[in-house]
Design a protein around this motif. Structure first.
Motif, short mmCIF file in Angstrom:
data_model
loop_
_atom_site.label_atom_id
_atom_site.label_comp_id
_atom_site.label_asym_id
_atom_site.label_seq_id
_atom_site.Cartn_x
_atom_site.Cartn_y
_atom_site.Cartn_z
N LEU A 55 80.12 -21.85 -42.80
CA LEU A 55 79.26 -21.83 -41.61
C LEU A 55 78.35 -23.04 -41.53
CD1 LEU A 55 78.22 -18.04 -41.67
CD2 LEU A 55 79.84 -19.15 -40.08
N LYS A 76 76.35 -11.67 -38.94
CA LYS A 76 77.64 -11.10 -38.56
C LYS A 76 78.58 -11.04 -39.76
CE LYS A 76 77.63 -12.43 -33.65
NZ LYS A 76 78.25 -13.30 -32.61
N TYR A 101 68.20 -10.13 -32.27
CA TYR A 101 67.83 -10.81 -31.04
C TYR A 101 66.42 -10.39 -30.61
CZ TYR A 101 72.84 -11.51 -31.24
OH TYR A 101 74.11 -11.82 -31.67
N SER A 108 68.51 -21.96 -38.60
CA SER A 108 68.52 -21.97 -37.13
C SER A 108 68.98 -20.61 -36.65
CB SER A 108 69.46 -23.06 -36.60
OG SER A 108 70.81 -22.71 -36.86
N VAL A 109 68.69 -20.31 -35.41
CA VAL A 109 69.11 -19.03 -34.84
C VAL A 109 70.63 -18.90 -34.89
CG1 VAL A 109 69.21 -17.66 -32.72
CG2 VAL A 109 67.09 -18.82 -33.36
N THR A 110 71.33 -19.98 -34.57
CA THR A 110 72.80 -19.94 -34.57
C THR A 110 73.35 -19.66 -35.95
OG1 THR A 110 72.88 -21.49 -32.70
CG2 THR A 110 74.87 -21.26 -34.03
N LYS A 111 72.86 -20.38 -36.95
CA LYS A 111 73.36 -20.18 -38.31
C LYS A 111 73.05 -18.78 -38.82
CE LYS A 111 71.49 -24.02 -40.08
NZ LYS A 111 71.17 -25.13 -41.03
N GLU A 112 71.84 -18.32 -38.58
CA GLU A 112 71.45 -17.00 -39.10
C GLU A 112 72.19 -15.87 -38.36
OE1 GLU A 112 69.76 -16.78 -41.92
OE2 GLU A 112 69.89 -18.97 -41.82
N GLU A 113 72.47 -16.07 -37.09
CA GLU A 113 73.25 -15.09 -36.34
C GLU A 113 74.66 -14.96 -36.93
OE1 GLU A 113 74.61 -14.23 -31.70
OE2 GLU A 113 74.20 -16.28 -32.36
N LYS A 114 75.29 -16.09 -37.21
CA LYS A 114 76.64 -16.07 -37.78
C LYS A 114 76.63 -15.46 -39.18
CE LYS A 114 78.37 -20.09 -35.21
NZ LYS A 114 78.82 -21.52 -35.31
N GLU A 162 62.64 -19.24 -34.39
CA GLU A 162 62.25 -20.28 -33.42
C GLU A 162 60.79 -20.69 -33.61
OE1 GLU A 162 63.21 -18.46 -29.73
OE2 GLU A 162 65.34 -19.02 -29.79
N SER A 217 65.36 -13.64 -34.33
CA SER A 217 65.65 -14.93 -33.70
C SER A 217 64.37 -15.59 -33.20
CB SER A 217 66.63 -14.75 -32.53
OG SER A 217 66.07 -13.91 -31.53
#
Length: 627
Positions: free
Chosen positions: A406, A586, A611, A577-583, A619, A615
């Motif tokens: 990731l 999951k 969310y 980052s939000v994107t990395k932590e979201e992935k 930020e 997230s």
């Protein structure tokens, strides 16, 4: 007697009268240089002379070596702040002084031949022919900041002593050596004043490069300095070390030039330049203690410290209403990250098997925060490893592999497990051959790691004993307390996590079931967050802030070598980052790792939705770190 001789005699008589009435401190530099030139002084050094004016170390070497030596000075501008470089055969330095002659205007000189000191000289006039092919370097000197230190209310005792260190300078061609430092004892209450007073004098070595135990510089015995006499310590004094211009002498010795000259230690060239303070671009410095054994202080700008305190405030909210506000200790995040910033090797542990009825029993608070810390440590070029339960090795191996895929981690992290096999198992794990003098790790971090309670068991928040699922990694933190130079941090959100023993009384008083579940094992630093992952994110951001801080970054590299500004982009990319932590969340859901509070396999941590909760926190932390 000629008119010129009478004039010179009159000047000499006037100079002697000034010495008697005003003293050396009040004489103007050009008067002092004239007196020195006439060899009328019997004193051994220029400390305190021409108070308020810059003094300079002097290095004279063949013109064929001059360009490389200049590069060496620029590459190590802490010990070797270059004030002026002459042309070959030029005995004057018009930008530093009027009416000067480097052949005669130092109290004493040393001659070096092929790296050996072959004599002390009162004058270099007999070498005038050789000097025609030689270049003189005038380098800033710590004598220049004596007045500034005294103005700050700091006593000057016997001035200073000089010591060789084991810290290598940044090498250029044939110029290489270890750093030489000057040490001055400073009362602990005056440390910040001393740093502030000297940080503004960049041409006089600037701020200290080390505060605390001399052993951390490779100095074994302060009572036996390499240059000068020992300095007397008073109760409450802390040894403070500044880079020293004698470093240039060591470089001359090591380069083995056929012929070179320097001033004798303490016998500086006195310039006509005033010691004008230049406000440091890095801001106002602060001093913080990060270790008691060995004693070690760090330096950071007030602005960087403010940012990190804001990060600590952001993560300190209590969304689960568990009473954690009563556990918080201000400044712990800053001190923990300062200690980690100085560490070369860090061991991270996480894993709280709160769901003993599920497989795997781990919760998803902890691993993301641990990986955020590890990612930043990797970007800062530190050694990092993770230790976890033997039964969870396969799970954690998969998590690390996914983190690399990731882009969270630059490369896989060594994954370790710990089992108690004998009384010295923890020492054998942490140190080479169990030797406390050879630790493998400088800092240990536990984040959302099950911590041992006073009765020897491990409990989740619901007071369920989960000891059968937990390996005794606490023993590593207990053993670390006996190893000089190894510090520890605990990150938690409920008081039952490893390291929270530091606040166990507050846990017992304010946290539900705290009298049973409170962790009994202390860490040096305790970071309390509303969700432990937030603590990990904040630590990554704080490490980034520290490395971007000019004052702290200079202190880390001992004012040697170039600033690491080219790596800033790499550090930035390592932030969560939000994107990395979201992935990553999951991925944890797919691996069956559940939310701590609800055991849900949804996009939530501790019962809070990713969310608009997690997230949003990410930020906010990023915004503060990067502004």
């Amino acid at each position: 007697m000629t008119r010129m001789a009478c004039s010179e005699l009159k000047k000499n008589l006037e100079d002697e009268e000034m010495l008697l009435t005003g003293g050396l401190k009040s004489l103007l530099p050009h008067v002092l240089r004239r007196i020195i030139r006439c060899n009328r002084l019997s004193i051994s050094n220029t400390s305190g002379m021409a108070e308020g004016y810059k003094q300079a170390n002097v290095v004279i070497l063949h013109k064929s070596l001059a360009d490389d030596f200049e590069k060496f000075c620029h590459a190590n501008n802490g010990p070797l702040p270059l004030l002026y470089r002459s042309q070959p055969g030029d005995w004057k330095c018009p930008s530093l002084s009027t009416d000067s002659d480097i052949r005669t205007d130092c109290l004493q000189y040393r001659r070096y031949e092929h790296g050996a000191c072959t004599g002390s000289l009162k004058s270099l006039k007999e070498y005038s022919e050789q000097l025609k092919d030689m270049v003189t370097f005038y380098l800033g000197c710590s004598f220049s900041f004596e007045k500034a230190v005294q103005k700050a209310g700091i006593p000057i005792r016997n001035v200073e002593q000089k010591c060789n260190t084991s810290v290598p300078c940044y090498s250029i061609s044939m110029f290489h050596c270890n750093l030489v430092v000057t040490m001055r004892p400073i009362p602990e209450s005056k440390l910040e004043a001393a740093v502030l007073a000297t940080s503004e004098l960049k041409e006089a070595h600037g701020a200290p490069i080390h505060i605390g135990d001399p052993g951390l510089l490779g100095i074994q015995d302060l009572s036996k300095p390499d240059y000068g006499d020992p300095v007397h310590f008073h109760p409450g004094d802390i040894p403070v070390f500044w880079a020293c211009g004698v470093t240039g002498v060591e470089a001359i010795i090591n380069c083995r030039a056929p012929l070179a000259f320097t001033h004798s230690p303490g016998c500086m060239f006195i310039t006509d330049l005033k010691n004008d303070n230049v406000r440091s671009l890095g801001g106002v410095p602060q001093v913080h203690c990060i270790s008691q054994d060995p004693l070690h202080f760090s330096i950071v700008s007030a602005e960087a410290a403010r940012k990190i305190r804001t990060l600590e405030t952001l993560i300190g909210i209590d969304p689960g209403e568990r009473g954690i506000l009563q556990l918080q200790r201000q400044g712990e995040l800053l001190r923990a990250c300062l200690a980690m910033s100085h560490a070369g090797s860090v061991l991270v542990t996480t894993g709280f098997p709160t769901h003993c009825g599920h497989q795997p029993p781990e919760e998803n608070d902890g691993p993301p925060g641990a990986l955020a810390i590890a990612a930043m440590l990797q970007a800062l070029e530190k050694q990092v490893a993770i230790v976890t339960d033997q039964r969870a090795m396969d799970l954690n191996k998969k998590i690390i592999e996914e983190a690399v895929q990731l882009g969270i981690l630059e490369k896989p992290i060594p994954l370790l497990s710990y089992q108690r096999e004998s009384d010295d198992s923890a020492l054998m794990f942490l140190c080479e051959n169990g030797d406390p003098g050879r630790p493998r790790f400088d800092h240990l971090v536990a984040i959302e790691r099950a911590g041992m309670a006073a009765d020897g068991n491990y409990y989740n928040a619901r007071k369920v004993n989960i000891k059968h699922l937990v390996d005794p990694i606490d023993e590593l933190f207990l053993a670390a307390q006996t190893i000089p130079g190894v510090t520890t941090t605990g990150v938690g959100d409920g008081g039952n996590e490893l390291g929270m023993g530091k606040v166990k009384d507050a846990v017992k008083k304010h946290i539900k079931n705290g009298d049973v579940i409170a962790c009994d094992v202390e860490a040096d630093f305790t970071v309390v967050a509303g969700v432990s992952n937030w603590g990990g994110y904040a630590m990554a951001c704080a490490l980034y802030v520290l490395r971007c801080c000019e004052i702290h970054e200079r202190y880390l590299r001992r004012a040697l070598g170039p600033p690491r500004t080219e790596s800033r982009r790499l550090w930035l990319s390592a932030l969560p980052s939000v994107t990395k932590e979201e992935k990553l969340l999951k991925t944890l859901v797919q691996l069956g790792v559940r939310s701590g509070k609800t055991a849900s396999l949804e996009m939530e941590v501790d019962g809070l939705p990713f969310y608009d909760t997690h997230s949003l926190m990410i930020e906010k932390l990023l915004q503060e770190a990067q502004q």
